[in-house]
Design a protein around this motif. Structure first.
Motif, PDB file in Angstrom:
ATOM      1  N   LYS A 189     -22.590  30.328 -14.941  1.00 15.31           N
ATOM      2  CA  LYS A 189     -21.473  29.534 -14.470  1.00 15.31           C
ATOM      3  C   LYS A 189     -20.264  30.419 -14.136  1.00 15.31           C
ATOM      4  O   LYS A 189     -19.691  30.309 -13.065  1.00 15.31           O
ATOM      5  CB  LYS A 189     -21.094  28.554 -15.573  1.00 15.31           C
ATOM      6  N   LEU A 190     -19.918  31.315 -15.058  1.00  9.69           N
ATOM      7  CA  LEU A 190     -18.691  32.101 -14.888  1.00  9.69           C
ATOM      8  C   LEU A 190     -18.907  33.426 -14.164  1.00  9.69           C
ATOM      9  O   LEU A 190     -17.959  34.149 -13.915  1.00  9.69           O
ATOM     10  CB  LEU A 190     -18.038  32.364 -16.253  1.00  9.69           C
ATOM     11  N   GLY A 191     -20.155  33.761 -13.852  1.00  9.28           N
ATOM     12  CA  GLY A 191     -20.409  35.007 -13.123  1.00  9.28           C
ATOM     13  C   GLY A 191     -20.280  36.226 -14.018  1.00  9.28           C
ATOM     14  O   GLY A 191     -20.581  36.170 -15.210  1.00  9.28           O
ATOM     15  N   TYR A 192     -19.786  37.342 -13.435  1.00 14.64           N
ATOM     16  CA  TYR A 192     -19.607  38.567 -14.215  1.00 14.64           C
ATOM     17  C   TYR A 192     -18.440  38.362 -15.176  1.00 14.64           C
ATOM     18  O   TYR A 192     -17.357  37.947 -14.759  1.00 14.64           O
ATOM     19  CB  TYR A 192     -19.342  39.749 -13.273  1.00 14.64           C
ATOM     20  N   LEU A 193     -18.695  38.638 -16.466  1.00 20.21           N
ATOM     21  CA  LEU A 193     -17.674  38.382 -17.479  1.00 20.21           C
ATOM     22  C   LEU A 193     -16.784  39.613 -17.638  1.00 20.21           C
ATOM     23  O   LEU A 193     -17.269  40.732 -17.715  1.00 20.21           O
ATOM     24  CB  LEU A 193     -18.342  38.025 -18.804  1.00 20.21           C
ATOM     25  N   THR A 194     -15.472  39.362 -17.681  1.00 26.10           N
ATOM     26  CA  THR A 194     -14.522  40.473 -17.726  1.00 26.10           C
ATOM     27  C   THR A 194     -13.547  40.292 -18.876  1.00 26.10           C
ATOM     28  O   THR A 194     -13.377  39.197 -19.411  1.00 26.10           O
ATOM     29  CB  THR A 194     -13.719  40.541 -16.417  1.00 26.10           C
ATOM     30  N   SER A 195     -12.892  41.378 -19.206  1.00 28.34           N
ATOM     31  CA  SER A 195     -11.951  41.392 -20.315  1.00 28.34           C
ATOM     32  C   SER A 195     -10.785  40.419 -20.084  1.00 28.34           C
ATOM     33  O   SER A 195     -10.332  39.751 -20.988  1.00 28.34           O
ATOM     34  CB  SER A 195     -11.454  42.832 -20.460  1.00 28.34           C
ATOM     35  N   CYS A 196     -10.314  40.355 -18.867  1.00 27.88           N
ATOM     36  CA  CYS A 196      -9.231  39.419 -18.547  1.00 27.88           C
ATOM     37  C   CYS A 196      -9.799  38.288 -17.700  1.00 27.88           C
ATOM     38  O   CYS A 196     -10.504  38.549 -16.720  1.00 27.88           O
ATOM     39  CB  CYS A 196      -8.128  40.144 -17.787  1.00 27.88           C
ATOM     40  N   PRO A 197      -9.509  37.026 -18.070  1.00 31.56           N
ATOM     41  CA  PRO A 197     -10.094  35.898 -17.322  1.00 31.56           C
ATOM     42  C   PRO A 197      -9.692  35.868 -15.851  1.00 31.56           C
ATOM     43  O   PRO A 197     -10.322  35.158 -15.070  1.00 31.56           O
ATOM     44  CB  PRO A 197      -9.560  34.655 -18.036  1.00 31.56           C
ATOM     45  N   THR A 198      -8.690  36.635 -15.463  1.00 33.07           N
ATOM     46  CA  THR A 198      -8.292  36.630 -14.048  1.00 33.07           C
ATOM     47  C   THR A 198      -9.320  37.332 -13.157  1.00 33.07           C
ATOM     48  O   THR A 198      -9.229  37.252 -11.941  1.00 33.07           O
ATOM     49  CB  THR A 198      -6.937  37.343 -13.847  1.00 33.07           C
ATOM     50  N   ASN A 199     -10.287  38.047 -13.760  1.00 32.43           N
ATOM     51  CA  ASN A 199     -11.273  38.774 -12.944  1.00 32.43           C
ATOM     52  C   ASN A 199     -12.690  38.209 -13.012  1.00 32.43           C
ATOM     53  O   ASN A 199     -13.586  38.755 -12.366  1.00 32.43           O
ATOM     54  CB  ASN A 199     -11.331  40.241 -13.388  1.00 32.43           C
ATOM     55  N   VAL A 200     -12.921  37.164 -13.798  1.00 32.38           N
ATOM     56  CA  VAL A 200     -14.298  36.670 -13.940  1.00 32.38           C
ATOM     57  C   VAL A 200     -14.819  36.127 -12.611  1.00 32.38           C
ATOM     58  O   VAL A 200     -14.058  35.817 -11.709  1.00 32.38           O
ATOM     59  CB  VAL A 200     -14.459  35.563 -15.021  1.00 32.38           C
ATOM     60  N   GLY A 201     -16.139  36.019 -12.533  1.00 30.52           N
ATOM     61  CA  GLY A 201     -16.770  35.538 -11.301  1.00 30.52           C
ATOM     62  C   GLY A 201     -17.376  36.726 -10.578  1.00 30.52           C
ATOM     63  O   GLY A 201     -18.290  37.363 -11.077  1.00 30.52           O
ATOM     64  N   THR A 202     -16.806  37.034  -9.420  1.00 27.39           N
ATOM     65  CA  THR A 202     -17.319  38.173  -8.667  1.00 27.39           C
ATOM     66  C   THR A 202     -16.832  39.503  -9.253  1.00 27.39           C
ATOM     67  O   THR A 202     -17.424  40.540  -8.995  1.00 27.39           O
ATOM     68  CB  THR A 202     -16.825  38.119  -7.215  1.00 27.39           C
ATOM     69  N   GLY A 203     -15.732  39.474 -10.023  1.00 28.81           N
ATOM     70  CA  GLY A 203     -15.137  40.728 -10.507  1.00 28.81           C
ATOM     71  C   GLY A 203     -14.617  41.565  -9.360  1.00 28.81           C
ATOM     72  O   GLY A 203     -14.346  42.742  -9.501  1.00 28.81           O
ATOM     73  N   LEU A 204     -14.476  40.928  -8.197  1.00 26.13           N
ATOM     74  CA  LEU A 204     -14.130  41.664  -6.980  1.00 26.13           C
ATOM     75  C   LEU A 204     -12.626  41.636  -6.692  1.00 26.13           C
ATOM     76  O   LEU A 204     -12.024  40.560  -6.669  1.00 26.13           O
ATOM     77  CB  LEU A 204     -14.867  41.064  -5.782  1.00 26.13           C
ATOM     78  N   ARG A 205     -12.064  42.813  -6.517  1.00 28.87           N
ATOM     79  CA  ARG A 205     -10.738  42.868  -5.927  1.00 28.87           C
ATOM     80  C   ARG A 205     -10.877  43.682  -4.653  1.00 28.87           C
ATOM     81  O   ARG A 205     -11.205  44.861  -4.688  1.00 28.87           O
ATOM     82  CB  ARG A 205      -9.743  43.520  -6.889  1.00 28.87           C
ATOM     83  N   ALA A 206     -10.663  43.007  -3.534  1.00 32.55           N
ATOM     84  CA  ALA A 206     -10.714  43.690  -2.247  1.00 32.55           C
ATOM     85  C   ALA A 206      -9.276  43.894  -1.815  1.00 32.55           C
ATOM     86  O   ALA A 206      -8.473  42.972  -1.900  1.00 32.55           O
ATOM     87  CB  ALA A 206     -11.454  42.837  -1.225  1.00 32.55           C
ATOM     88  N   SER A 207      -8.925  45.108  -1.408  1.00 37.54           N
ATOM     89  CA  SER A 207      -7.549  45.275  -0.971  1.00 37.54           C
ATOM     90  C   SER A 207      -7.444  46.193   0.239  1.00 37.54           C
ATOM     91  O   SER A 207      -8.296  47.037   0.473  1.00 37.54           O
ATOM     92  CB  SER A 207      -6.658  45.781  -2.115  1.00 37.54           C
TER      93      SER A 207
END
Lengths: 181, 339
Positions: B150-168
């Motif tokens: 459901k939540l995708g890739y789990l990360t330390s901060c909930p702002t990054n869960v899901g794809t864990g992707l930051r594209a910039s």
């Protein structure tokens, strides 16, 4: 004046903080100042404290309908021993299992942040298993629809065969899972 | 020095594209909960996936540990966008895996166990994502990731869960900065789940009118959807910057020309330059080249200087520890030489 941190170099960065009327002063050399997370040298005039996730976390909890007192701090994550209080303080969970351990708090919070709670992106290739296959099938079904709309029937037939194949392997995977249990 | 700016073919509004994937290892507490031994185990484990011979042309990769580096060497890596400040603040437990031409960097034990980053000069988000996915698959071949259906890739901060992707995308926006329009862009971007920040990402201000536009939302959208909307948004910002440059040229052509030539004059003759002043003047020159006003300076020279004039990278070019004033002197000398 020497740097308060290393006591070696001349202090060239001076910071005065006034928080709730309590004044604290910090005198650092440039190197120590750079290593100090409170100092942001690229913002020499300190235009406000960088707006961090913790700053808004409590606010998000409130709008998610979770009052501070309702959170049971006795509950700890079985894998890393984190409590909800720890999370509020640091803004970070202790491990991947925390999301399940604090489901009632985390799911509404995640929804507030992202607007949704269903991952639709990439799935790990090796360990994604059934989910990965299902994602692939969904993708192919969409392609099938487009090719039918475009009257590319030969291509559609190919895609249909691929879907059948994948569904078969998904079934096998499913039965295998049941067999193990 | 091999850096992203010098790899660029010209000067342009879009400087670089960057993809970052956040990943964590299953059933192991996140970095802030780990002691040194456990952290080192993770470093070995992750580097182990990329140090083999079967990488099919990707790599080789070098492991960088920070306890052996000087402060200037570490911060120069930040200035080259290879690592974050946060990674260094945890130096005894963290590491980075970097390739030869510095377009791949994998931070280990930053906020998450693995932060995989691919950078490419110009507007190449899709290519960077494909490359990042390839590396991600190699690592996942040997490491079980923390992943939830459901939540995708789990990360330390909930702002990054899901794809864990930051594209910039890193953008040079001098005209929009002059016309004070960046704040307006920020408001609009926030409404579509994106943001604009200073040159070094989170919490940093803009120096030399360089900004990063990136996605904020990581859950509920696929990687392709995130990138497609970023591409669309960046295209609009570039159009706005062009329009602002034209408006500037039409309304204040002489003043603009004067400003740009004064900038190059100071850079060519100054005896002391602070990093802020140098970056702002170089920004003007860069815009002048783009607009065809300044013709006798090569854009590559300016791009390379943007990295060279920054404090830690500058320190690396001297044998002895420099004071602030000595750095300003050396900076002015390097800029003079180059121009």
């Amino acid at each position: 004046m020497l740097c308060q941190n290393c006591n070696k170099k001349e202090a060239t960065v001076h910071i005065t903080k006034i928080i709730n009327g309590v004044k604290t002063e910090l005198h650092l050399c440039e190197d120590c100042a750079r290593e100090n997370p409170e100092v942001n040298l690229s913002q020499p005039f300190g235009i406000g404290v960088p707006f961090s996730f913790q700053n808004i976390l409590d606010g998000l909890f409130e709008v998610s309908g979770i009052e501070k007192k309702e959170v049971n701090d006795e509950i700890r994550c079985p894998v890393c021993n984190m409590s909800m209080e720890d999370f509020r303080r640091t803004g970070r969970v202790g491990c991947g299992n925390c999301y399940a351990a604090f489901k009632n708090e985390m799911i509404p919070l995640v929804k507030r942040i992202h607007g949704g709670v269903q991952h639709t992106g990439k799935v790990p290739k090796r360990t994604g298993g059934l989910l990965k296959v299902r994602r692939d099938i969904d993708k192919l079904k969409e392609e099938l629809k487009t090719s039918i709309d475009n009257e590319e029937y030969e291509k559609a037939a190919e895609i249909r065969d691929k879907i059948k194949e994948l569904e078969k392997s998904a079934d096998n995977e499913n039965n295998k899972g049941k067999g193990e249990k | 020095m091999a850096n992203l700016y010098s790899n660029m073919n010209g000067s342009d509004i879009i400087i670089t594209s960057r993809i970052r994937l956040a990943r964590n290892i299953k059933d192991i507490p996140f970095p802030h909960k780990l002691d040194e031994d456990k952290s080192n185990e993770i470093i070995d484990k992750v580097y182990g996936t990329l140090s083999g011979d079967d990488l099919q042309g990707i790599g080789p990769f070098n492991l960088v540990r920070f306890n052996k580096l000087s402060s200037a060497e570490k911060f120069s890596m930040v200035e080259r966008h290879l690592i974050s400040k946060e990674l260094i603040s945890n130096a005894s437990k963290s590491a980075a895996i970097v390739n030869e031409n510095e377009n791949v960097s994998i931070m280990i034990n930053e906020e998450d166990h693995i932060r995989l980053q691919v950078m490419m000069p110009g507007f190449k988000l899709k290519e960077a994502l494909n490359y990042a996915n390839e590396l991600d698959d190699i690592i996942e071949g040997k490491i079980d990731y923390a992943f939830d259906n459901k939540l995708g890739y789990l990360t330390s901060c909930p702002t990054n869960v899901g794809t864990g992707l930051r594209a910039s995308v890193m953008l040079h926006l001098p005209a929009l900065s002059i016309s004070k329009s960046v704040g307006g862009i920020l408001n609009t971007l926030n409404q579509v789940g994106m943001t604009i920040r200073g040159i070094y990402g989170e919490g940093s201000s803009s120096e030399g009118n360089i900004y990063q536009v990136s996605n904020q939302v990581t859950l509920g959208l696929s990687e392709e959807e995130i990138i497609n909307s970023l591409i669309a948004v960046v295209g609009k910002i570039v159009d706005q910057e062009k329009a602002a440059r034209n408006a500037l040229n039409e309304k204040q052509g002489k003043e603009l020309e004067d400003d740009l030539y004064r900038s190059i004059g100071i850079l060519k003759y100054a005896r002391m330059l602070s990093s802020r002043e140098a970056l702002n003047l170089l920004s003007n020159v860069r815009m002048g080249i783009d607009m065809g006003i300044i013709k006798d300076v090569k854009p590559e020279v300016v791009n390379e200087l943007i990295v060279k004039v920054q404090p830690a990278t500058l320190q690396l070019q001297s044998d002895k520890e420099l004071s602030g004033a000595e750095r300003d002197e050396l900076r002015a000398a390097i800029v003079r030489d180059a121009l």
